[in-house]
Write a protein that holds these residues in place. Structure first.
Motif, PDB file in Angstrom:
ATOM      1  N   THR A  13       0.861  -1.176   0.000  1.00 14.33           N
ATOM      2  CA  THR A  13       0.000   0.000   0.000  1.00 14.33           C
ATOM      3  C   THR A  13       0.899   1.227   0.000  1.00 14.33           C
ATOM      4  O   THR A  13       1.770   1.361   0.868  1.00 14.33           O
ATOM      5  N   LEU A  14       0.683   2.117  -0.964  1.00 11.74           N
ATOM      6  CA  LEU A  14       1.483   3.333  -1.082  1.00 11.74           C
ATOM      7  C   LEU A  14       0.641   4.531  -0.666  1.00 11.74           C
ATOM      8  O   LEU A  14      -0.437   4.763  -1.224  1.00 11.74           O
ATOM      9  N   LEU A  15       1.121   5.266   0.323  1.00 10.27           N
ATOM     10  CA  LEU A  15       0.516   6.534   0.694  1.00 10.27           C
ATOM     11  C   LEU A  15       1.286   7.625  -0.030  1.00 10.27           C
ATOM     12  O   LEU A  15       2.517   7.669   0.047  1.00 10.27           O
ATOM     13  N   VAL A  58       8.984   6.737  -6.007  1.00  7.46           N
ATOM     14  CA  VAL A  58      10.070   7.147  -5.125  1.00  7.46           C
ATOM     15  C   VAL A  58       9.607   6.847  -3.705  1.00  7.46           C
ATOM     16  O   VAL A  58       8.566   7.356  -3.279  1.00  7.46           O
ATOM     17  N   LEU A  59      10.338   6.010  -2.989  1.00  4.47           N
ATOM     18  CA  LEU A  59       9.947   5.610  -1.633  1.00  4.47           C
ATOM     19  C   LEU A  59      10.728   6.425  -0.611  1.00  4.47           C
ATOM     20  O   LEU A  59      11.934   6.617  -0.736  1.00  4.47           O
ATOM     21  N   GLY A  71       5.487   7.427  -0.318  1.00  4.46           N
ATOM     22  CA  GLY A  71       6.320   7.738  -1.468  1.00  4.46           C
ATOM     23  C   GLY A  71       5.620   8.634  -2.456  1.00  4.46           C
ATOM     24  O   GLY A  71       4.488   9.079  -2.244  1.00  4.46           O
ATOM     25  N   SER A  72       6.288   8.910  -3.546  1.00  2.00           N
ATOM     26  CA  SER A  72       5.738   9.721  -4.632  1.00  2.00           C
ATOM     27  C   SER A  72       5.575   8.854  -5.863  1.00  2.00           C
ATOM     28  O   SER A  72       6.372   7.949  -6.115  1.00  2.00           O
ATOM     29  N   LEU A  73       4.558   9.151  -6.629  1.00  2.00           N
ATOM     30  CA  LEU A  73       4.261   8.422  -7.853  1.00  2.00           C
ATOM     31  C   LEU A  73       4.502   9.381  -9.008  1.00  2.00           C
ATOM     32  O   LEU A  73       3.832  10.409  -9.122  1.00  2.00           O
ATOM     33  N   LEU A  74       5.473   9.066  -9.847  1.00  2.00           N
ATOM     34  CA  LEU A  74       5.872   9.963 -10.921  1.00  2.00           C
ATOM     35  C   LEU A  74       5.309   9.492 -12.256  1.00  2.00           C
ATOM     36  O   LEU A  74       5.720   8.475 -12.799  1.00  2.00           O
TER      37      LEU A  74
END
Length: 190
Positions: A13-15, A58-59, A71-74
């Motif tokens: 799970t990515l926040l 990017v974590l 992290g960020s989702l690019l």
């Protein structure tokens, strides 16, 4: 990548760092929860841009429970968090923005401020706060209460009581707090 071996694929799970969107409700919960305003639009916006695409992630770390990764989702056209903010489908969150590189944060602030000015999405009824009192003070610093709070005696005012002093707290700064012996709280480390 063959060098990764069995660790080539994973699920987590990515926040999104620096932002939070309105929550989608859960009708199966007991009791059922309602979706927050603009939750559906935020979800659709993100799904249309990220599902079935190869994107860079990017974590930065994990949340306090250690279960979710932050992290960020690019996207090829930019950071999805910035786009959510620009469209008023998210708000900035300080706890996770602190994990990001300082160079990445201004884009988030600019996007959120643009949405506020345009009154879009979650900012549809936003009005900028009005400054009350003096926005600029000239005077003598009489006392430093904490690292971010001062007592100032304005120019031209005679000091005859504490009521004449202006208590000023510096914006966007939080200094370590002094402890309290009565409740057994020690000074915060400097």
């Amino acid at each position: 990548d063959p060098s990764m071996g069995d660790f080539q694929y994973g699920s987590f799970t990515l926040l999104l760092a620096g932002v939070t969107s309105p929550r989608v409700g859960n009708p199966r919960a007991d009791p059922p929860t309602e979706s927050e305003e603009f939750a559906g639009q935020a979800r659709t916006f993100a799904e249309q841009r990220i599902l079935q695409r190869e994107l860079d992630v990017v974590l930065y770390g994990t949340d306090k429970s250690g279960v979710c990764i932050v992290g960020s989702l690019l996207h090829p056209k930019g950071n999805i968090s910035v786009e959510l903010l620009k469209n008023g489908l998210a708000k900035m969150t300080d706890w996770s923005v602190r994990m990001m590189s300082p160079a990445d944060v201004p884009a988030l602030r600019i996007a959120e401020n643009a949405a506020k000015r345009a009154n879009v999405g979650v900012w549809h009824s936003y009005t900028a706060p009005k400054v009350s009192g003096a926005s600029e003070v000239n005077g003598l610093v009489v006392e430093v209460l904490t690292g971010d709070t001062l007592n100032i005696l304005p120019d031209g005012v005679a000091y005859d009581s504490e009521d004449k002093l202006m208590k000023v707290s510096l914006a966007s700064i939080r200094a370590p707090r002094v402890g309290n012996e009565r409740v057994g709280r020690a000074d915060e480390p400097f």
